[in-house]
Design a protein around this motif. Structure first.
Motif, mmCIF file in Angstrom:
data_model
loop_
_atom_site.group_PDB
_atom_site.id
_atom_site.type_symbol
_atom_site.label_atom_id
_atom_site.label_comp_id
_atom_site.label_asym_id
_atom_site.label_seq_id
_atom_site.Cartn_x
_atom_site.Cartn_y
_atom_site.Cartn_z
ATOM 1 N N ALA A 238 0.867 -1.169 0.000
ATOM 2 C CA ALA A 238 0.000 0.000 0.000
ATOM 3 C C ALA A 238 0.904 1.218 0.000
ATOM 4 O O ALA A 238 1.721 1.388 0.912
ATOM 5 C CB ALA A 238 -0.883 0.002 1.249
ATOM 6 N N ILE A 239 0.808 2.026 -1.058
ATOM 7 C CA ILE A 239 1.621 3.252 -1.119
ATOM 8 C C ILE A 239 0.677 4.408 -1.303
ATOM 9 O O ILE A 239 -0.024 4.490 -2.305
ATOM 10 C CB ILE A 239 2.597 3.215 -2.303
ATOM 11 C CG1 ILE A 239 3.393 1.911 -2.300
ATOM 12 C CG2 ILE A 239 3.534 4.411 -2.258
ATOM 13 C CD1 ILE A 239 4.307 1.776 -3.490
ATOM 14 N N PHE A 240 0.629 5.272 -0.335
ATOM 15 C CA PHE A 240 -0.286 6.405 -0.458
ATOM 16 C C PHE A 240 0.254 7.586 0.328
ATOM 17 O O PHE A 240 1.156 7.455 1.161
ATOM 18 C CB PHE A 240 -1.700 6.044 -0.012
ATOM 19 C CG PHE A 240 -1.772 5.469 1.380
ATOM 20 C CD1 PHE A 240 -1.527 4.115 1.596
ATOM 21 C CD2 PHE A 240 -2.073 6.279 2.472
ATOM 22 C CE1 PHE A 240 -1.597 3.590 2.874
ATOM 23 C CE2 PHE A 240 -2.142 5.748 3.745
ATOM 24 C CZ PHE A 240 -1.912 4.395 3.956
ATOM 25 N N MET A 241 -0.382 8.736 0.047
ATOM 26 C CA MET A 241 0.071 9.981 0.673
ATOM 27 C C MET A 241 -0.923 10.477 1.690
ATOM 28 O O MET A 241 -2.130 10.315 1.517
ATOM 29 C CB MET A 241 0.224 11.075 -0.391
ATOM 30 C CG MET A 241 1.677 11.352 -0.697
ATOM 31 S SD MET A 241 1.916 12.662 -1.873
ATOM 32 C CE MET A 241 0.897 13.945 -1.290
ATOM 33 N N PRO A 244 -0.612 16.908 5.806
ATOM 34 C CA PRO A 244 0.000 17.123 7.101
ATOM 35 C C PRO A 244 -0.913 16.817 8.294
ATOM 36 O O PRO A 244 -0.436 16.542 9.380
ATOM 37 C CB PRO A 244 0.372 18.619 7.095
ATOM 38 C CG PRO A 244 0.571 18.931 5.665
ATOM 39 C CD PRO A 244 -0.403 18.061 4.917
ATOM 40 N N GLN A 245 -2.228 16.825 8.064
ATOM 41 C CA GLN A 245 -3.130 16.502 9.179
ATOM 42 C C GLN A 245 -3.435 15.013 9.259
ATOM 43 O O GLN A 245 -4.093 14.571 10.190
ATOM 44 C CB GLN A 245 -4.465 17.247 9.055
ATOM 45 C CG GLN A 245 -4.361 18.721 9.421
ATOM 46 C CD GLN A 245 -3.618 19.494 8.360
ATOM 47 O OE1 GLN A 245 -3.819 19.266 7.166
ATOM 48 N NE2 GLN A 245 -2.754 20.384 8.759
ATOM 49 N N GLY A 246 -2.959 14.265 8.278
ATOM 50 C CA GLY A 246 -3.205 12.829 8.312
ATOM 51 C C GLY A 246 -4.388 12.387 7.458
ATOM 52 O O GLY A 246 -4.790 11.229 7.519
ATOM 53 N N GLN A 247 -4.936 13.279 6.688
ATOM 54 C CA GLN A 247 -6.013 12.850 5.775
ATOM 55 C C GLN A 247 -5.392 12.154 4.576
ATOM 56 O O GLN A 247 -4.327 12.543 4.111
ATOM 57 C CB GLN A 247 -6.820 14.045 5.234
ATOM 58 C CG GLN A 247 -6.975 15.192 6.200
ATOM 59 C CD GLN A 247 -8.048 14.915 7.242
ATOM 60 O OE1 GLN A 247 -8.083 13.850 7.860
ATOM 61 N NE2 GLN A 247 -8.915 15.873 7.441
ATOM 62 N N VAL A 248 -6.060 11.143 4.109
ATOM 63 C CA VAL A 248 -5.534 10.371 2.973
ATOM 64 C C VAL A 248 -5.641 11.223 1.717
ATOM 65 O O VAL A 248 -6.721 11.697 1.374
ATOM 66 C CB VAL A 248 -6.309 9.048 2.800
ATOM 67 C CG1 VAL A 248 -5.828 8.310 1.561
ATOM 68 C CG2 VAL A 248 -6.158 8.190 4.041
ATOM 69 N N ARG A 329 4.827 19.082 3.477
ATOM 70 C CA ARG A 329 3.701 19.022 2.556
ATOM 71 C C ARG A 329 2.788 17.853 2.869
ATOM 72 O O ARG A 329 1.631 17.857 2.467
ATOM 73 C CB ARG A 329 4.198 18.891 1.118
ATOM 74 C CG ARG A 329 5.048 20.062 0.667
ATOM 75 C CD ARG A 329 4.235 21.336 0.644
ATOM 76 N NE ARG A 329 3.202 21.270 -0.385
ATOM 77 C CZ ARG A 329 3.395 21.614 -1.659
ATOM 78 N NH1 ARG A 329 4.574 22.041 -2.047
ATOM 79 N NH2 ARG A 329 2.422 21.521 -2.525
ATOM 80 N N GLY A 330 3.337 16.872 3.589
ATOM 81 C CA GLY A 330 2.498 15.702 3.910
ATOM 82 C C GLY A 330 3.406 14.531 4.236
ATOM 83 O O GLY A 330 4.584 14.716 4.545
ATOM 84 N N TYR A 331 2.825 13.354 4.238
ATOM 85 C CA TYR A 331 3.590 12.151 4.535
ATOM 86 C C TYR A 331 3.318 11.104 3.486
ATOM 87 O O TYR A 331 2.246 11.070 2.896
ATOM 88 C CB TYR A 331 3.171 11.568 5.880
ATOM 89 C CG TYR A 331 3.262 12.557 7.024
ATOM 90 C CD1 TYR A 331 2.174 13.383 7.324
ATOM 91 C CD2 TYR A 331 4.402 12.670 7.783
ATOM 92 C CE1 TYR A 331 2.248 14.286 8.347
ATOM 93 C CE2 TYR A 331 4.469 13.556 8.815
ATOM 94 C CZ TYR A 331 3.392 14.366 9.096
ATOM 95 O OH TYR A 331 3.458 15.251 10.114
ATOM 96 N N SER A 332 4.301 10.200 3.324
ATOM 97 C CA SER A 332 4.014 9.031 2.495
ATOM 98 C C SER A 332 3.975 7.840 3.413
ATOM 99 O O SER A 332 4.750 7.736 4.352
ATOM 100 C CB SER A 332 5.103 8.848 1.441
ATOM 101 O OG SER A 332 6.262 8.337 2.062
ATOM 102 N N GLU A 333 3.047 6.952 3.170
ATOM 103 C CA GLU A 333 3.005 5.709 3.930
ATOM 104 C C GLU A 333 3.131 4.553 2.981
ATOM 105 O O GLU A 333 2.415 4.501 1.972
ATOM 106 C CB GLU A 333 1.702 5.616 4.739
ATOM 107 C CG GLU A 333 1.645 4.297 5.536
ATOM 108 C CD GLU A 333 0.387 4.132 6.377
ATOM 109 O OE1 GLU A 333 -0.241 5.169 6.708
ATOM 110 O OE2 GLU A 333 0.028 2.984 6.666
ATOM 111 N N ILE A 334 4.050 3.635 3.346
ATOM 112 C CA ILE A 334 4.158 2.390 2.572
ATOM 113 C C ILE A 334 3.959 1.271 3.559
ATOM 114 O O ILE A 334 4.713 1.144 4.528
ATOM 115 C CB ILE A 334 5.543 2.265 1.912
ATOM 116 C CG1 ILE A 334 5.773 3.452 0.982
ATOM 117 C CG2 ILE A 334 5.657 0.945 1.169
ATOM 118 C CD1 ILE A 334 7.118 3.456 0.321
#
Lengths: 833, 152
Positions: A238-241, A244-248, A329-334
């Motif tokens: 699962a690769i998504f961004m 900064p507040q944690g919204q997908v 700008r945000g986070y990436s989650e893998i």
């Protein structure tokens, strides 16, 4: 953003310069137009003048020709022409005057012109008159002889000049106009060029920018397409961004598969919905984002929840995404579902095998699922002999029960109770032998449910050591009990940990009454404080200060009575920290005898002082009446010598003698008492100097008896100088006094005795002393000879003895009758080199 | 600065001594003096100060030219008298000869510290004593110049 405003600025600049240039050029053109117009005007003016001048000329010619014609023909017609021309010429003249009114140059010619015209007309009139009068011949003569031509020439001259003038003026103006126009043209050309350049530059800039943006956009679009391709192609991760507040903020196919949500369902939701309820309550989602933002990335393996509520173990990596300016700008989650991962399994297996302890993985049924090589070794089994077997085969009791999820508690709870603690059990090898083990449990979530990993450690050695320690402890306890002194072991809090039977006896308590109590109950002050590790020193240091020294304190019995004690401390290391063993001795008796001693000494000292005082005062006060007796008897003897009878003389003589002797005795007594009291502090002095001084005092005596005194090198010693002089003076004086037949020879020497004493010897060749009197001579007032033989009171040696004994030395004599004597005295060497 | 002999007036000597025996001896010794001496005697320290201060019965007493002072006196001690004499602005110029039985170092030092002019231990024997007094006579009353009597 910056570049955009720069471009804007450039464009603005370009346009405003263009506008400016246009305006400027407009102004210039208008100016040119004006110049041109003016020039035209002048040209017209000049032409007008020239024309009029020409007209004038032709009129004058006409005049001329007409009167000539008249002269020739006599035709009146010519006179009409003549008058007409005259009129016209005057008109012309007026016009010309008007035209040249502002031209001073031309104005100068005007009078000439006028006069010429006038002359011509005058002449013409004249000629006409003459013709009329005289006819043809007269007229011809008039013309022929007349100045007509000359006047005409003059007139033409002036006109020419004026014409030239006008032309010249025209040329000048022309030149000027041309020049001005030339300037304007140059400026215009320049303006055009500059304007063009700016326009070109601006246009080119904008063009470039646009093309760049176009390429960027193009590039972006291309890469975005590629990315989309990539992301959707990946099914396993699962690769998504997240914003900064944690919204997908983005989603991929892998995320959909693993987590179960479709893109449009999840975009914009907060990613905390992937977490378990506990994690959400603990604030884990926010925490992870915070950590990631701070460090840049974060990895973990944790439980995540799918859309359908099922849980799975995921390996998750977060990365903080920052733009060029460093803003978040945000986070990436893998993330990756570990239950599918073969790689995780392999890593895990590797770990297992490498572990130094035996590791056995057991399922909830109590069966062994996995074990490592160490486990094989420890228990003596082969792997496949154990896998699938009950764990009770190798750990008969204590393990399996702990794991069972029964009605009272869930597996997690059961497990939670065990985690981390080392549990001591017994392990059984294949050969049936048992050995002590310690197990540490940790849970392992898997697809098949919760497994328990047990790390098993063989603690036989440790157990042995523990047993040994327990033995030692027992021995120590035995020692403690047997000790003759009371022994109390105290911990750092000041509480009594241990005591022996002597302690019970001394303090009057039973053991259980004291153990655990504060030591201040039995030693109220001075002990507990000494032990306390406070801010300024550690327990070890505090202790180190006390070790070995006997400290006198006061102990308190159960009945409240206090008694003096002496304690000696020694440290004892234990698992609970540093303990202090105190050996406590009842020193009541010792204290008593000490006090007694002190009292006795004080008493003695006091009595000594009194005695000294008494001796001194007595001697001193006895002197006075004695002086009276002696003096007046002597006065009597002197005053009444010869006036009394011989008996009286004799009686007086005895009286005087007696009092003199008394005085001598008292003097000596005084000296003797001073030898004990007047001793000053001991200093390092030269005994050689002391001897010299004593000899100086004895000079008279030495001369009288021709005595010779020699000496060896005498040392520096620690002694009262005055008393040493006294000592030498007495001994050498005696040696001279108690001489033999020959002249006295005295030799003084000194030798060190083994490093602790100096032994001085005063050897003489005098009469010697009978050995039986060796002791007696040192007693006060004891003499071996009568007063008649030798003067003296017998106090000299007693004083010597007192002086020497005061500093801890001793004095003795060796002698033989007739053979001389050696008086020796020993003085402590003190601490000179 | 007159010398003692020229003006033929007697030398006034104050002897402060409690032992009448010693007083008599001193008087005997001074009999052979070169100069005419008026010997005044005070038997204790208090009387000595009264004499010097011309108090009470001593109101007409002369100011001594020399004081012979014993240290061990009843009532006021000789050491005290010495101190007082040497602290008094009017009396401190009078030479004080300590004439005492004490030979103690402490007494000698203390006397000189209190500005005694000299310290003499009384000899125990008669002749010695007589010689000492003669020495005093020779030295203090012949050789030495005493301060001129100031007007009082």
């Amino acid at each position: 953003m910056k570049t955009k405003s720069l471009i804007n600025r450039k464009v603005q600049l370009a346009f405003s310069s263009a506008i400016f240039i246009l305006l400027f050029m407009g102004a210039m053109s208008y100016r040119g137009f004006l110049v041109s117009t003016e020039s035209d005007r002048w040209v017209r003016h000049t032409h007008e003048v020239l024309e009029n001048l020409q007209n004038l000329l032709s009129e004058m010619r006409s005049i001329e020709s007409s009167y000539r014609g008249f002269v020739i023909t006599g035709n009146e017609q010519f006179l009409n022409v003549y008058h007409g021309s005259v009129l016209h010429s005057q008109e012309e003249e007026t016009i010309i005057r008007g035209l040249t009114v502002d031209n001073p140059q031309q104005n100068r010619h005007l009078p000439a012109l006028e006069s010429s015209i006038a002359q011509i007309i005058q002449y013409g009139d004249m000629v006409i008159g003459v013709r009329r009068a005289k006819g043809f011949e007269g007229g011809v003569d008039a013309i022929r002889g007349g100045p007509g031509q000359t006047i005409m020439d003059e007139f033409q001259e002036v006109v020419h000049e004026m014409q030239e003038e006008e032309r010249r003026l025209l040329v000048l103006r022309d030149v000027d106009a041309k020049r001005r126009l030339g300037q304007i043209r140059a400026v215009l050309i320049l303006g055009i060029v500059v304007g063009l350049l700016i326009a070109v530059a601006a246009g080119w800039s904008v063009q470039r920018e646009n093309s760049r943006r176009a390429t960027a956009e193009e590039g972006f679009r291309v890469s975005e397409e590629k990315l989309k391709l990539l992301l959707d192609g990946v099914q396993d991760y699962a690769i998504f961004m997240l914003d900064p507040q944690g919204q997908v903020a983005s989603w991929n196919a892998g995320a959909e598969r693993i987590k179960g949500y479709r893109a449009k369902e999840i975009l914009g939701q907060n990613y905390s919905c992937f977490f378990t309820q506990e994690d959400i309550e603990r604030g884990r989602p926010e925490e992870i984002l915070r950590v990631t933002a701070a460090i840049g990335r974060h990895e973990e393996q944790a439980i995540r929840v799918r859309k359908d509520g099922s849980q799975f173990l995921a390996s998750v990596t977060f990365t903080a995404l920052r733009d060029m300016d460093g803003n978040l700008r945000g986070y990436s989650e893998i993330s990756h579902d570990l239950s599918e991962s073969k790689e995780a399994g392999a890593k895990y297996r590797g770990l297992l095998e490498a572990a130094p302890d035996a590791i056995v993985v057991v399922n909830q049924g109590g069966e062994i699922v996995l074990l490592n090589m160490q486990a094989e070794k420890q228990f003596g089994y082969h792997r496949d002999e154990l896998v699938g077997q009950k764990v009770t085969n190798i750990i008969p009791e204590g393990f399996a029960e702990r794991l069972i999820a029964d009605d009272l508690r869930s597996v997690e709870e059961a497990l939670a109770q065990q985690i981390g603690t080392g549990i001591e059990l017994s392990g059984r090898r294949k050969d049936g032998s048992e050995f002590p083990i310690e197990i540490m449990l940790s849970p392992l979530k898997s697809a098949e449910g919760i497994l328990v990993t047990a790390a098993i450690r063989d603690i036989s050695v440790r157990k042995g050591a523990e047993k040994h320690l327990a033995q030692m402890e027992g021995r120590y306890r035995g020692l403690l009990e047997a000790a003759p002194d009371a022994m109390v072991v105290v911990n750092q809090g000041g509480g009594i940990v241990l005591l022996n039977v002597q302690a019970e006896k001394q303090f009057g308590y039973r053991r259980d009454e004291l153990v655990g109590q504060k030591v201040t109950n039995i030693i109220p002050e001075g002990f507990a404080e000494r032990l306390i590790a406070d801010g300024t020193r550690s327990a070890a240091e505090a202790l180190a200060q006390q070790i070995g020294t006997g400290i006198e304190l006061s102990g308190r019995r159960k009945d409240g009575s206090e008694f003096p004690i002496e304690i000696m401390l020694s440290p004892l290391e234990s698992p609970e920290g540093i303990l202090v063993t105190a050996a406590i001795r009842d020193i009541s008796e010792r204290k008593q005898s000490e006090e007694h001693l002190v009292k006795t000494v004080a008493e003695l000292k006091r009595s000594n002082d009194e005695l000294q005082q008494f001796a001194y005062v007595a001697s001193h006060d006895l002197q006075e009446p004695l002086r009276m007796v002696a003096s007046y008897t002597q006065l009597l003897a002197q005053r009444y010598k010869g006036r009394l009878d011989s008996d009286a003389d004799e009686f007086i003589a005895y009286a005087v003698d007696g009092s003199n002797r008394m005085q001598g005795l008292i003097q000596d007594l005084l000296a003797y008492s001073r030898a004990g009291t007047n001793g000053k502090a001991l200093h390092k002095i030269s005994s050689e100097n002391a001897l010299q001084e004593a000899l100086a005092n004895l000079r008279a005596t030495m001369e009288e008896s021709s005595a010779v005194v020699t000496h060896d090198l005498l040392p520096a010693i620690t002694m009262d100088e005055t008393q040493l002089v006294q000592l030498f003076q007495n001994l050498v004086g005696n040696a001279i006094k108690y001489r033999g037949a020959e002249a006295p020879h005295v030799h003084v020497s000194a030798a060190k005795n083994g490093g602790s004493e100096w032994i001085f010897c005063v050897r003489d060749n005098g009469m010697g002393i009978d050995p039986q009197y060796f002791e007696r001579i040192f007693v006060i007032f004891q003499r071996l000879h009568g007063r008649e033989e030798f003067k003296g009171t017998g106090i000299g040696l007693a004083i010597c003895k007192k002086i020497i004994e005061r500093v801890g030395g001793r004095i003795w004599v060796e002698s033989q009758l007739e053979k001389g004597s050696i008086f020796s005295f020993a003085l402590p060497a003190g601490d000179e080199k | 600065m007159e010398s003692i002999g020229t003006n033929a007036a007697a030398i006034e000597v104050l002897l402060v001594e409690d032992s009448p025996g010693d007083v008599r001896l001193t008087r005997e010794a001074f009999k052979d003096a070169k100069v005419h001496i008026n010997l005044h005697v005070a038997a204790d320290g208090a009387e000595a100060m009264a004499f010097l201060g011309r108090e009470g019965q001593h109101v007409n007493s002369p100011r001594p030219d020399l004081i012979l002072l014993d240290l061990n006196l009843p009532k006021k001690d000789g050491r005290q008298v010495l101190e007082e004499i040497k602290e008094s602005p009017t009396l401190k110029s009078i030479p004080v000869v300590i004439l005492t039985t004490s030979e103690s170092e402490a007494d000698i030092v203390r006397s000189y510290m209190l500005h005694a002019n000299c310290y003499i231990s009384k000899p125990v024997d008669l002749n010695g004593f007589l010689d000492v007094v003669k020495s005093i006579d020779n030295f203090w009353l012949s050789v030495v110049k005493l301060p001129h009597k100031t007007r009082e």
